[in-house]
Enzyme design. Structure first.
Site, PDB file in Angstrom:
ATOM      1  N   HIS A 297       0.842  -1.200   0.000  1.00 23.91           N
ATOM      2  CA  HIS A 297       0.000   0.000   0.000  1.00 23.91           C
ATOM      3  C   HIS A 297       0.875   1.248   0.000  1.00 23.91           C
ATOM      4  O   HIS A 297       2.044   1.184   0.340  1.00 23.91           O
ATOM      5  CB  HIS A 297      -0.801   0.116   1.304  1.00 23.91           C
ATOM      6  CG  HIS A 297      -1.664  -1.039   1.662  1.00 23.91           C
ATOM      7  ND1 HIS A 297      -3.024  -1.022   1.489  1.00 23.91           N
ATOM      8  CD2 HIS A 297      -1.380  -2.233   2.229  1.00 23.91           C
ATOM      9  CE1 HIS A 297      -3.540  -2.162   1.930  1.00 23.91           C
ATOM     10  NE2 HIS A 297      -2.555  -2.912   2.398  1.00 23.91           N
ATOM     11  N   TYR A 298       0.264   2.384  -0.274  1.00 25.79           N
ATOM     12  CA  TYR A 298       0.867   3.646   0.167  1.00 25.79           C
ATOM     13  C   TYR A 298      -0.042   4.244   1.221  1.00 25.79           C
ATOM     14  O   TYR A 298      -1.242   3.935   1.271  1.00 25.79           O
ATOM     15  CB  TYR A 298       1.178   4.604  -0.980  1.00 25.79           C
ATOM     16  CG  TYR A 298       0.053   5.219  -1.778  1.00 25.79           C
ATOM     17  CD1 TYR A 298      -1.089   5.779  -1.177  1.00 25.79           C
ATOM     18  CD2 TYR A 298       0.152   5.305  -3.163  1.00 25.79           C
ATOM     19  CE1 TYR A 298      -2.073   6.368  -1.934  1.00 25.79           C
ATOM     20  CE2 TYR A 298      -0.845   5.896  -3.932  1.00 25.79           C
ATOM     21  CZ  TYR A 298      -1.951   6.422  -3.305  1.00 25.79           C
ATOM     22  OH  TYR A 298      -2.942   7.013  -4.051  1.00 25.79           O
ATOM     23  N   THR A 299       0.535   5.112   2.066  1.00 28.63           N
ATOM     24  CA  THR A 299      -0.250   5.652   3.173  1.00 28.63           C
ATOM     25  C   THR A 299      -1.252   6.710   2.705  1.00 28.63           C
ATOM     26  O   THR A 299      -2.328   6.844   3.293  1.00 28.63           O
ATOM     27  CB  THR A 299       0.681   6.271   4.234  1.00 28.63           C
ATOM     28  OG1 THR A 299       1.591   7.154   3.566  1.00 28.63           O
ATOM     29  CG2 THR A 299       1.459   5.207   4.986  1.00 28.63           C
TER      30      THR A 299
ATOM     31  N   GLU B  81       2.882  -0.845   4.333  1.00 25.76           N
ATOM     32  CA  GLU B  81       2.507   0.507   3.919  1.00 25.76           C
ATOM     33  C   GLU B  81       3.773   1.305   3.638  1.00 25.76           C
ATOM     34  O   GLU B  81       4.678   1.363   4.473  1.00 25.76           O
ATOM     35  CB  GLU B  81       1.738   1.225   5.041  1.00 25.76           C
ATOM     36  CG  GLU B  81       0.350   0.698   5.322  1.00 25.76           C
ATOM     37  CD  GLU B  81      -0.744   1.429   4.533  1.00 25.76           C
ATOM     38  OE1 GLU B  81      -0.429   2.351   3.746  1.00 25.76           O
ATOM     39  OE2 GLU B  81      -1.917   1.061   4.722  1.00 25.76           O
TER      40      GLU B  81
ATOM     41  N   HIS C 270      -2.613  -3.073  -3.295  1.00 22.42           N
ATOM     42  CA  HIS C 270      -3.984  -2.932  -2.802  1.00 22.42           C
ATOM     43  C   HIS C 270      -4.969  -2.800  -3.972  1.00 22.42           C
ATOM     44  O   HIS C 270      -6.062  -3.350  -3.959  1.00 22.42           O
ATOM     45  CB  HIS C 270      -4.073  -1.704  -1.883  1.00 22.42           C
ATOM     46  CG  HIS C 270      -5.243  -1.736  -0.954  1.00 22.42           C
ATOM     47  ND1 HIS C 270      -5.547  -0.689  -0.124  1.00 22.42           N
ATOM     48  CD2 HIS C 270      -6.192  -2.685  -0.720  1.00 22.42           C
ATOM     49  CE1 HIS C 270      -6.632  -1.008   0.578  1.00 22.42           C
ATOM     50  NE2 HIS C 270      -7.035  -2.198   0.237  1.00 22.42           N
TER      51      HIS C 270
ATOM     52  N   ASP D   1      -3.904   2.437  -4.779  1.00 25.15           N
ATOM     53  CA  ASP D   1      -2.545   2.355  -4.247  1.00 25.15           C
ATOM     54  C   ASP D   1      -1.959   0.954  -4.440  1.00 25.15           C
ATOM     55  O   ASP D   1      -2.719  -0.004  -4.493  1.00 25.15           O
ATOM     56  CB  ASP D   1      -2.522   2.770  -2.766  1.00 25.15           C
ATOM     57  CG  ASP D   1      -3.283   1.819  -1.839  1.00 25.15           C
ATOM     58  OD1 ASP D   1      -4.428   1.469  -2.160  1.00 25.15           O
ATOM     59  OD2 ASP D   1      -2.719   1.413  -0.808  1.00 25.15           O
TER      60      ASP D   1
HETATM   61 ZN   LIG Z   1      -4.141   0.588   0.657  1.00 25.45          ZN
END
Ligand SMILES: [Zn+2]
Length: 245
Positions: A27-29, A92, A134, A144
């Site tokens: 993911h990215y935040t 993340e 994600h 993301d």
């Molecule tokens: Zn995510």
């Protein structure tokens, strides 16, 4: 590998078996700052969490233990798995994301990511096709880690799958429409083999799934329209995915 231990209360109270861990979700935040992101992931009110967070300098935080189910995937699907929290480990990456100023991921950040992935792959025998973003597992809701995420670079380190088509040859097939029904069916079948849970219930759903595929494997043009280049890539990936079920 140095890991900084934090604590998030956002996980299922019941521990899971180690052999239920099959998937790594990246993911990215997507928030303004690192602090804000970690605060949210550790706040009981947010109901979200992650096993790991990696900041822009490559510093690694652990918020939830591997044997706990973290809350990161939401409604999701990949291959034969549904609602992936119980089967996955989440990582993340600190990045403002599309909403607040999407930037390339840092070299140090990626080096730490590679280290964690290698570790997890070894520990839980995670297969290449189960290292996903994600957006791959929840394409109707999520974008993301996004098109700046270097999947190809990671695949060179045996993290995730990548095709072996030549980019300059592929380029010639970009924007060439899939005319026949047969080609369209073939493309959907390939997506399924790769792991995507394809829904053709609504056109808008299908467009989002194609975009997720493009964001991952054909970032030069993310338009939601499957073209010949997409078909060739998907076919190549599909063969690899079948070989390594
Ligand atoms: Zn995510």
């Amino acid at each position: 590998m140095q890991i900084n231990n934090y604590y998030s209360p956002n996980f299922n109270k019941k521990k899971r078996l180690m052999n239920s861990i099959k998937i790594i979700v990246i993911h990215y935040t997507g928030m303004q700052s690192e602090r804000e992101s970690i605060n949210r992931l550790c706040n009981s009110g947010s109901k979200v969490s992650s096993h790991f967070v990696i900041n822009r300098n490559g510093k690694i935080y652990r918020l939830v233990q591997d044997y706990q189910v973290a809350w990161h995937a939401g409604k999701s699907c990949w291959g034969k798995y549904r609602n992936l929290n119980k089967n996955s480990i989440s990582i993340e990456l600190v990045n403002k994301g599309h909403q607040f100023g999407y930037t390339s991921f840092n070299k140090k950040q990626l080096l730490s990511l590679i280290k964690i992935c290698k570790n997890l792959i070894k520990k839980y025998k995670i297969k290449k096709k189960y290292i996903v973003g994600h957006s791959d597992i929840a394409p109707l809701r999520k974008i993301d880690p996004g098109e700046k995420f270097p999947w190809k670079q990671l695949a060179k380190k045996n993290i995730g799958i990548w095709h072996d088509c030549k980019p300059n040859l592929l380029r010639k097939f970009r924007r060439i429409k899939l005319f026949t029904r047969q080609d369209k069916v073939k493309f959907i079948k390939n997506l399924n083999n790769i792991g995507y849970c394809v829904s053709v219930k609504k056109r808008s759903f299908f467009v989002k799934i194609v975009k997720a595929f493009q964001r991952h494997y054909r970032k030069e043009l993310i338009n939601g329209l499957p073209d010949k280049e997409c078909l060739i890539i998907a076919e190549n990936l599909s063969k690899k995915a079948i070989k390594n079920p």
